[in-house]
Each structure stands twice: as structure tokens, then as C-alpha cells.
Motif scaffolding. Structure first.
Motif, short mmCIF file in Angstrom:
data_model
loop_
_atom_site.label_atom_id
_atom_site.label_comp_id
_atom_site.label_asym_id
_atom_site.label_seq_id
_atom_site.Cartn_x
_atom_site.Cartn_y
_atom_site.Cartn_z
N ARG A 332 51.53 35.34 63.12
CA ARG A 332 51.07 36.27 62.09
C ARG A 332 50.61 35.51 60.85
O ARG A 332 51.30 34.63 60.36
CB ARG A 332 52.18 37.25 61.73
CG ARG A 332 51.74 38.32 60.74
CD ARG A 332 52.82 39.37 60.58
NE ARG A 332 52.47 40.28 59.49
CZ ARG A 332 53.29 40.58 58.50
NH1 ARG A 332 54.49 40.04 58.44
NH2 ARG A 332 52.91 41.42 57.55
N LEU A 333 49.41 35.85 60.37
CA LEU A 333 48.82 35.21 59.21
C LEU A 333 49.15 36.02 57.95
O LEU A 333 48.87 37.22 57.89
CB LEU A 333 47.31 35.10 59.39
CG LEU A 333 46.50 34.53 58.23
CD1 LEU A 333 46.79 33.03 58.09
CD2 LEU A 333 45.01 34.78 58.45
N LEU A 334 49.70 35.36 56.93
CA LEU A 334 50.02 36.02 55.67
C LEU A 334 48.96 35.75 54.60
O LEU A 334 48.72 36.59 53.73
CB LEU A 334 51.39 35.57 55.16
CG LEU A 334 52.58 35.85 56.08
CD1 LEU A 334 53.86 35.33 55.46
CD2 LEU A 334 52.69 37.33 56.39
N ALA A 335 48.33 34.58 54.63
CA ALA A 335 47.31 34.25 53.65
C ALA A 335 46.47 33.09 54.17
O ALA A 335 46.91 32.30 55.01
CB ALA A 335 47.95 33.87 52.30
N GLY A 336 45.23 33.00 53.67
CA GLY A 336 44.34 31.91 54.05
C GLY A 336 43.19 32.38 54.93
O GLY A 336 43.25 33.47 55.51
N GLU A 337 42.15 31.57 54.99
CA GLU A 337 40.99 31.85 55.82
C GLU A 337 41.02 30.98 57.06
O GLU A 337 41.17 29.76 56.98
CB GLU A 337 39.69 31.61 55.03
CG GLU A 337 39.51 32.56 53.86
CD GLU A 337 38.15 32.40 53.22
OE1 GLU A 337 37.26 31.81 53.86
OE2 GLU A 337 37.98 32.88 52.08
#
Length: 371
Positions: A332-337
Motif C-alpha cells: 500500500r502506497l501512502l505518499a510519493g509518485e
């Protein structure tokens, strides 16, 4: 002290009991809906989409009971064992080879056959060695470990199907065709390959055509040239489901033709191929913050995020194919590109997750993961 009449006491007890049961059911529902359910938490947190994504695939010790030369360069293996889970068309196994190498192979037998799984392995001369090891070492009597089955390519309900298979891509498609036929759902199949001798399960495919011979089109390139994908899709019923598996050029061609095809066709593909390289041809180092672990990992240019995280923070983090198609390492991605390089996630899944075995931070940025 005045005594409460018997009947009112009974009513009071019933009301209190009913209220307690309702509260208990409501609390249980809230607990089960929580992302922390079930407890206790895993020793090494795994992000994912629900409990199924968090659960590790089951491991089984199986025996090769049959090995058949199915086509030029292709062997069919029957693996037998006890208490094997059921599976549906589109499912695959993680096969752990004697060296410890893990490869994914689609199940191509019948889900109705208990106690055994059937896979087919094409020898890839210039591959990474997994298929060569399978061809050289897996014989009748050999014991192997498998994980799964898992299904990232399920056959969804539809009023009609168009199946397109190239070479060994027939393996996940074949059980789908069988199911559509069994359920009486209209279907068509285009099956292509370099030559008839190289096409596994060709005799069964032609037999499935039955009386409706026009339902199956077999194209051997050395005899017929390239398949006419445009004509196949143009003749598809509106809103049919299109399932395609095979070499990347084949799947790319089908996707490119879909906008000009009849209305509402939906394309479903499965790619068991290495991940797409960086558009620039070069990787940049980047950082990954593991929010729950409280660590920040530096990912070198020549290392994947998966390897860096395992080496520097979470050595037991699960993974399998390291090529971006099995989904084991989805986080799961919380922040960033993210520069997504997998061939598995949907656009919706890419909004808040990634496969850390292949994907990287865009332009050497920083990612924050729920790990």
C-alpha cells in the motif's frame, strides 16, 4: 420490598437480552470490518487489499506422476498430492524448482479433477534458467513444492466470450473455453503459434470446436502468416469479454484494436513476462519510508525496492516472481509518485499500491509505504 409481577420480569429480561445481543452483533461487525482484523497482527506487516491479499499462499509438497511431451519444447506435468485446494480457470501455481528458483505456471487441467494439478512448461533457451531446470530435472517421481493456487486472471461472467491465445498462452485459456462450453455460453477462440508442432494442446482445441467448427481458428504462422485479429474482434458480439494471453506483441495488438471493435468489449490479459524497463533506460536511486516500521531504506540504482527493504529492514517480507506479475509483493502506497513497471495492477490499484519488486519512485523521488 414490593415484588415485580412475573410477566413484566420476563419481558424485562427479554428486552435486556435482545439489546445485548444486538450490541454484540454490531460490535462484531465493526471489528470484522476493521483493517486490523483478524488479530493478532502478523509479525511482519503486509499491506494489501483485504484479508485475502494479506494471507500467504498455501504450500504443498507434490509428486510428478506424469510427464508428457505436449509439443516441441513443451512438457506437460501432472502433480499429485493430498488435500489440494480447489481452483477456477485462470489460476496459477508458484512452482519451487529444486534449486529454489520460483516460477509461475497456469493450471491447464480440469478443476473437477481432485488430487492433482496439471501445468505445461515451455523451454525458453535464452530465458533465466527456470524452464531449463524444469525440463532437465522434473521427471516422474520427482517431488516438488508449490504455493497456491492463486487467481489473478479470473473468468468473469459474460453473455459471450472471445478467447485469443498465442503459443503457451493457451494454458490459462483452455480451462476457460471448457467452462464456457460446459455452461452453454457462446464463445470463439483464435489460437496462434509459430507452427502446429509448437502449439500445445492443439488436438484438444480442435476437438472442442465440435460441430461449430467456425468457433475455433488455428493460425500457424509458417503456414498461414499472422492472424487477422481485426476481423476476429469485428465479428465479436457487443459487450463480450475478450480474454488474451500470449506474447506481448499479441496482447499489445489486441489492446490497440479494441477501440475500433464493437461496442463494450472488455479486455482481460495475463502477462507472465519481465517487467517493462525504465523509459530512460536508466534507474535512479531513491528512498522508501516504512511508516509502521519507522525505518527509511535507501534503494540503489541497481537494486529493487523489494531487495533493499528485505536487506535493510524486513528480511522476511514475502515475494515470489520478482518480475511484476504474481502480486505477492503488492504494498500500500501512502505518499510519493510511482513509476509503475508491472503488468498486473489495474489503474485503480495503481492509485494507492505498487509491486515493489519492479516499480520505483518517479525521477528518484521518495515513497512512503504502509509497512
Amino acid at each position: 420490598m414490593p415484588r415485580i409481577p412475573y410477566a413484566p420480569r420476563i419481558r424485562t429480561v427479554l428486552v435486556v437480552t435482545a439489546a445485548a445481543l444486538a450490541a454484540r452483533r454490531a460490535l462484531r461487525g465493526r471489528i470484522k470490518g476493521s483493517p486490523l482484523w483478524p488479530l493478532p497482527a502478523l509479525d511482519h506487516p503486509i499491506s494489501g487489499r483485504g484479508r485475502e491479499a494479506q494471507a500467504p499462499a498455501r504450500t504443498h509438497r507434490l509428486t510428478v506422476t506424469e510427464r508428457v511431451a505436449e509439443a516441441t519444447g513443451v512438457i506437460r506435468l501432472r502433480l499429485e498430492g493430498a488435500d489440494l485446494p480447489d481452483w477456477e480457470p485462470g489460476a496459477h501455481l508458484d512452482l519451487v524448482l529444486p534449486s529454489g528458483t520460483v516460477r509461475q505456471y497456469s493450471l491447464c487441467g480440469s478443476p473437477a479433477t481432485p488430487g492433482s494439478y496439471t501445468i505445461a512448461v515451455r523451454l525458453i533457451e535464452d530465458g533465466r534458467g527456470g524452464s531449463q531446470e524444469a525440463h532437465e530435472l522434473l521427471h516422474e517421481g520427482t517431488e516438488v513444492t508449490v504455493r497456491g493456487p492463486r487467481n489473478r486472471f479470473p473468468l468473469h461472467d459474460s453473455h459471450a466470450y472471445v478467447f485469443i491465445a498465442g503459443g503457451i498462452g493457451i494454458t490459462p485459456i483452455l480451462p476457460m473455453v471448457r467452462q464456457a462450453e460446459r455452461e452453454g455460453i457462446p464463445w470463439r477462440l483464435l489460437y496462434g503459434g509459430r507452427s502446429r508442432a509448437s502449439m500445445p494442446f492443439l488436438a484438444e482445441v480442435e476437438k472442442l470446436a465440435g460441430a461449430g467448427a467456425d468457433r475455433v481458428t488455428v493460425v500457424a504462422e509458417d503456414e498461414d502468416g499472422r492472424p487477422d485479429l481485426a476481423a476476429l474482434l469485428a465479428g465479436a458480439p457487443p459487450h463480450a469479454a475478450v480474454y488474451c494471453c500470449g506474447p506481448e506483441p499479441l496482447m499489445d495488438a489486441v489492446a490497440a484494436l479494441l477501440p475500433d471493435a464493437p461496442e463494450g468489449l472488455t479486455l482481460h490479459t495475463e502477462r507472465f513476462a519481465p517487467a517493462t524497463p525504465s523509459p530512460t533506460g536508466e534507474n535512479a536511486p531513491f528512498e522508501v519510508e516504512l511508516r509502521r516500521t519507522g525505518r527509511t531504506v535507501t534503494v540503489p540504482a541497481d537494486t529493487s525496492a523489494l531487495r533493499a527493504i528485505r536487506d535493510q529492514a524486513l528480511p522476511d517480507l514475502p515475494y515470489s516472481c520478482e518480475q511484476g506479475f504474481c502480486g505477492t509483493c503488492q504494498q500500500r502506497l501512502l505518499a510519493g509518485e510511482v513509476e509503475h513497471r508491472d503488468e498486473l495492477l489495474t489503474d485503480a490499484e495503481r492509485d494507492d499500491s505498487l509491486l515493489i519488486c519492479v516499480s520505483r519512485a518517479r525521477e528518484g523521488g521518495r515513497l512512503v509505504l504502509d509497512l
